[in-house]
Scaffold this motif. Structure first.
Motif, PDB file in Angstrom:
ATOM      1  N   VAL A 233       0.877 129.838 -70.985  1.00  0.00           N
ATOM      2  CA  VAL A 233      -0.118 130.136 -72.019  1.00  0.00           C
ATOM      3  C   VAL A 233      -0.363 131.633 -71.994  1.00  0.00           C
ATOM      4  CG1 VAL A 233      -2.474 129.717 -72.807  1.00  0.00           C
ATOM      5  CG2 VAL A 233      -1.169 127.868 -71.755  1.00  0.00           C
ATOM      6  N   ARG A 234      -0.275 132.275 -73.153  1.00  0.00           N
ATOM      7  CA  ARG A 234      -0.371 133.741 -73.200  1.00  0.00           C
ATOM      8  C   ARG A 234      -1.775 134.285 -73.432  1.00  0.00           C
ATOM      9  NH1 ARG A 234       4.452 132.417 -74.982  1.00  0.00           N
ATOM     10  NH2 ARG A 234       6.284 133.457 -74.151  1.00  0.00           N
ATOM     11  N   ASN A 235      -2.608 133.569 -74.193  1.00  0.00           N
ATOM     12  CA  ASN A 235      -3.940 134.094 -74.526  1.00  0.00           C
ATOM     13  C   ASN A 235      -5.017 133.043 -74.296  1.00  0.00           C
ATOM     14  OD1 ASN A 235      -3.143 136.731 -75.605  1.00  0.00           O
ATOM     15  ND2 ASN A 235      -2.143 135.523 -77.199  1.00  0.00           N
ATOM     16  N   LEU A 236      -6.193 133.527 -73.910  1.00  0.00           N
ATOM     17  CA  LEU A 236      -7.349 132.665 -73.679  1.00  0.00           C
ATOM     18  C   LEU A 236      -8.527 133.215 -74.473  1.00  0.00           C
ATOM     19  CD1 LEU A 236      -7.149 132.427 -69.785  1.00  0.00           C
ATOM     20  CD2 LEU A 236      -6.233 130.791 -71.439  1.00  0.00           C
ATOM     21  N   GLN A 237      -9.332 132.295 -75.020  1.00  0.00           N
ATOM     22  CA  GLN A 237     -10.540 132.712 -75.722  1.00  0.00           C
ATOM     23  C   GLN A 237     -11.727 131.979 -75.115  1.00  0.00           C
ATOM     24  OE1 GLN A 237     -10.803 131.848 -79.943  1.00  0.00           O
ATOM     25  NE2 GLN A 237     -12.110 133.624 -80.242  1.00  0.00           N
ATOM     26  N   PHE A 238     -12.792 132.730 -74.858  1.00  0.00           N
ATOM     27  CA  PHE A 238     -13.989 132.173 -74.250  1.00  0.00           C
ATOM     28  C   PHE A 238     -14.986 131.771 -75.328  1.00  0.00           C
ATOM     29  CE2 PHE A 238     -11.940 134.981 -71.252  1.00  0.00           C
ATOM     30  CZ  PHE A 238     -11.869 134.185 -70.129  1.00  0.00           C
ATOM     31  N   GLU A 239     -16.031 131.046 -74.914  1.00  0.00           N
ATOM     32  CA  GLU A 239     -17.032 130.536 -75.861  1.00  0.00           C
ATOM     33  C   GLU A 239     -17.703 131.640 -76.663  1.00  0.00           C
ATOM     34  OE1 GLU A 239     -19.150 126.651 -74.356  1.00  0.00           O
ATOM     35  OE2 GLU A 239     -18.952 128.071 -72.687  1.00  0.00           O
ATOM     36  N   ASP A 240     -17.825 132.824 -76.085  1.00  0.00           N
ATOM     37  CA  ASP A 240     -18.494 133.919 -76.795  1.00  0.00           C
ATOM     38  C   ASP A 240     -17.582 134.612 -77.811  1.00  0.00           C
ATOM     39  OD1 ASP A 240     -16.760 135.340 -75.165  1.00  0.00           O
ATOM     40  OD2 ASP A 240     -18.319 136.446 -74.101  1.00  0.00           O
ATOM     41  N   GLY A 241     -16.341 134.102 -77.970  1.00  0.00           N
ATOM     42  CA  GLY A 241     -15.399 134.668 -78.930  1.00  0.00           C
ATOM     43  C   GLY A 241     -14.461 135.693 -78.345  1.00  0.00           C
ATOM     44  N   LYS A 242     -14.691 136.084 -77.110  1.00  0.00           N
ATOM     45  CA  LYS A 242     -13.862 137.090 -76.447  1.00  0.00           C
ATOM     46  C   LYS A 242     -12.483 136.503 -76.139  1.00  0.00           C
ATOM     47  CE  LYS A 242     -14.082 139.919 -72.285  1.00  0.00           C
ATOM     48  NZ  LYS A 242     -14.946 140.209 -71.132  1.00  0.00           N
ATOM     49  N   MET A 243     -11.433 137.195 -76.585  1.00  0.00           N
ATOM     50  CA  MET A 243     -10.064 136.748 -76.326  1.00  0.00           C
ATOM     51  C   MET A 243      -9.385 137.759 -75.415  1.00  0.00           C
ATOM     52  SD  MET A 243      -6.915 135.724 -78.858  1.00  0.00           S
ATOM     53  CE  MET A 243      -7.682 134.254 -79.473  1.00  0.00           C
ATOM     54  N   ILE A 244      -8.658 137.238 -74.422  1.00  0.00           N
ATOM     55  CA  ILE A 244      -7.959 138.103 -73.472  1.00  0.00           C
ATOM     56  C   ILE A 244      -6.549 137.581 -73.256  1.00  0.00           C
ATOM     57  CG2 ILE A 244     -10.068 138.768 -72.244  1.00  0.00           C
ATOM     58  CD1 ILE A 244      -9.126 136.797 -69.982  1.00  0.00           C
ATOM     59  N   PRO A 245      -5.637 138.439 -72.804  1.00  0.00           N
ATOM     60  CA  PRO A 245      -4.347 137.934 -72.336  1.00  0.00           C
ATOM     61  C   PRO A 245      -4.609 137.063 -71.106  1.00  0.00           C
ATOM     62  CG  PRO A 245      -4.285 140.322 -72.624  1.00  0.00           C
ATOM     63  CD  PRO A 245      -5.712 139.896 -72.749  1.00  0.00           C
ATOM     64  N   ALA A 246      -3.956 135.922 -71.025  1.00  0.00           N
ATOM     65  CA  ALA A 246      -4.184 135.011 -69.901  1.00  0.00           C
ATOM     66  C   ALA A 246      -3.877 135.674 -68.564  1.00  0.00           C
ATOM     67  CB  ALA A 246      -3.350 133.747 -70.077  1.00  0.00           C
ATOM     68  N   SER A 247      -2.959 136.619 -68.560  1.00  0.00           N
ATOM     69  CA  SER A 247      -2.601 137.313 -67.316  1.00  0.00           C
ATOM     70  C   SER A 247      -3.766 138.139 -66.775  1.00  0.00           C
ATOM     71  CB  SER A 247      -1.393 138.213 -67.542  1.00  0.00           C
ATOM     72  OG  SER A 247      -1.686 139.180 -68.530  1.00  0.00           O
ATOM     73  N   LYS A 248      -4.762 138.410 -67.603  1.00  0.00           N
ATOM     74  CA  LYS A 248      -5.916 139.230 -67.203  1.00  0.00           C
ATOM     75  C   LYS A 248      -7.149 138.382 -66.904  1.00  0.00           C
ATOM     76  CE  LYS A 248      -3.736 143.080 -68.237  1.00  0.00           C
ATOM     77  NZ  LYS A 248      -3.101 143.826 -67.212  1.00  0.00           N
ATOM     78  N   TYR A 249      -6.977 137.083 -66.683  1.00  0.00           N
ATOM     79  CA  TYR A 249      -8.125 136.195 -66.496  1.00  0.00           C
ATOM     80  C   TYR A 249      -9.064 136.683 -65.392  1.00  0.00           C
ATOM     81  CZ  TYR A 249     -11.071 132.201 -65.640  1.00  0.00           C
ATOM     82  OH  TYR A 249     -12.174 131.396 -65.482  1.00  0.00           O
ATOM     83  N   PHE A 250      -8.525 137.042 -64.260  1.00  0.00           N
ATOM     84  CA  PHE A 250      -9.376 137.439 -63.139  1.00  0.00           C
ATOM     85  C   PHE A 250      -9.915 138.859 -63.284  1.00  0.00           C
ATOM     86  CE2 PHE A 250      -7.118 133.827 -61.237  1.00  0.00           C
ATOM     87  CZ  PHE A 250      -8.221 133.077 -60.867  1.00  0.00           C
TER      88      PHE A 250
END
Length: 151
Positions: free
Chosen positions: A112-129
Motif C-alpha cells: 500500500v503506497r498511501n495512507l489517509q487519516f481521519e483528519d484528511g491528512k494523507m501521507i506516503p505509507a513509508s512515512k507512517y512512523f
C-alpha cells in the motif's frame, strides 16, 4: 421510431425505477468499505483498488481509522521494516521504504503506497512512523470549490 416521437411529444410513459436491488450507491458508502483481513492477498488488493479513491478502503490502526490508497500485489521478498499492528489482521504489517506491506491469509503480500487519516491528512505509507513531520494539504478557496464540485 415510435418511442422517439412519444418522447419528443412529451407523451412517453414514465415508470419510476424501483429502489429494491439498486446497489451502486450502497457500495459507495464509507461504512461499507472496511477491509476484511481474513482474505487472500489478491482479494485484499482488489478491495483496496476497487475503493480507490472513493470512498477508500479503510481499517483501524492504533484506534484511528486509516484509509488505504494505491495497492499492488508483490511477489518479491520484503526488505526489513517496522511492524505495524492492524486491527483484525492475522499478522502485523511492515512499514518499509516502499510503503506498507500487508499480508493476506494465504501469506502473500500487498503493498500500500498511501495512507489517509481521519483528519484528511494523507501521507506516503513509508512515512507512517514519521507522520508528525509532514504537513497537511491546504487547499485554496478556488481548489475547495473545485473539490466540492467534484464531490
Amino acid at each position: 421510431v415510435e418511442a422517439v416521437h412519444l418522447i419528443a411529444d412529451g407523451k412517453a410513459p414514465r415508470i419510476p425505477q424501483p429502489k429494491e436491488g439498486a446497489t451502486y450507491e450502497g457500495i459507495q458508502k464509507k461504512e461499507n468499505a472496511e477491509i476484511s483481513w481474513d482474505q487472500p492477498a489478491a482479494a485484499l488488493h482488489n478491495w483496496i483498488r476497487g475503493h480507490d479513491k472513493v470512498p477508500g478502503a479503510w481499517t483501524t490502526i492504533n484506534g484511528e481509522v486509516v484509509t488505504f490508497y494505491g495497492s499492488s500485489l508483490i511477489d518479491a521478498s520484503v526488505h526489513a521494516g517496522q511492524e505495524l499492528t492492524i486491527k483484525g489482521a492475522s499478522r502485523p504489517g511492515l512499514v518499509t521504504k516502499n510503503g506498507l506491506v500487508v499480508f493476506g491469509n494465504d501469506g502473500k503480500m500487498v503493498l500500500v503506497r498511501n495512507l489517509q487519516f481521519e483528519d484528511g491528512k494523507m501521507i506516503p505509507a513509508s512515512k507512517y512512523f514519521s507522520a508528525d513531520e509532514t504537513t497537511a494539504l491546504e487547499l485554496t478557496e478556488e481548489e475547495k470549490k473545485i473539490a466540492e464540485d467534484i464531490r
